[in-house]
Design an enzyme around this catalytic site. Structure first.
Site, mmCIF file in Angstrom:
data_model
loop_
_atom_site.group_PDB
_atom_site.id
_atom_site.type_symbol
_atom_site.label_atom_id
_atom_site.label_comp_id
_atom_site.label_asym_id
_atom_site.label_seq_id
_atom_site.Cartn_x
_atom_site.Cartn_y
_atom_site.Cartn_z
ATOM 1 N N ARG A 4 0.835 -1.196 0.000
ATOM 2 C CA ARG A 4 0.000 0.000 0.000
ATOM 3 C C ARG A 4 0.870 1.245 0.000
ATOM 4 N NH1 ARG A 4 -5.030 2.048 3.746
ATOM 5 N NH2 ARG A 4 -5.088 4.123 2.836
ATOM 6 N N ARG A 56 -6.772 1.762 -3.357
ATOM 7 C CA ARG A 56 -5.603 1.209 -2.673
ATOM 8 C C ARG A 56 -5.630 -0.313 -2.737
ATOM 9 N NH1 ARG A 56 -8.528 4.851 0.210
ATOM 10 N NH2 ARG A 56 -10.023 3.986 1.614
ATOM 11 N N ASP A 97 -6.843 -2.023 2.570
ATOM 12 C CA ASP A 97 -7.235 -0.999 3.540
ATOM 13 C C ASP A 97 -7.733 -1.706 4.795
ATOM 14 O OD1 ASP A 97 -7.870 1.443 4.688
ATOM 15 O OD2 ASP A 97 -9.830 1.545 3.732
ATOM 16 N N ASP A 121 -8.895 -1.224 8.621
ATOM 17 C CA ASP A 121 -9.380 -0.199 9.541
ATOM 18 C C ASP A 121 -9.806 -0.822 10.857
ATOM 19 O OD1 ASP A 121 -9.216 2.048 7.802
ATOM 20 O OD2 ASP A 121 -11.083 1.448 6.834
#
Length: 66
Positions: free
Chosen positions: A19, A28, A31, A33
């Protein structure tokens, strides 16, 4: 693992998988989170929990509903 340590680990995994932050909120490769952290509310310059976009993403809400 504490929330910021977890964030560091997730960002390390993202970097290891290639990334690169080119455009904020842009496409991207991966990801990762932190959406929730038990019942904690975190308001830190690097980390907001619950995730600010949590309720805008159906692909996140469906698994949480289950």
């Amino acid at each position: 693992m504490e929330p910021l340590d977890l964030l560091d680990e997730l960002q390390s995994i993202e970097r290891a998988l290639g990334r690169q932050k080119i455009i904020d909120k842009g496409p991207r490769i991966i990801d990762l989170d932190i959406l929730l952290y038990e019942d904690e509310v975190i308001d830190h310059e690097r980390l907001k929990v619950p995730h600010p976009g949590l309720f805008e993403r159906e692909f996140v809400l469906r698994p949480l509903a289950e």
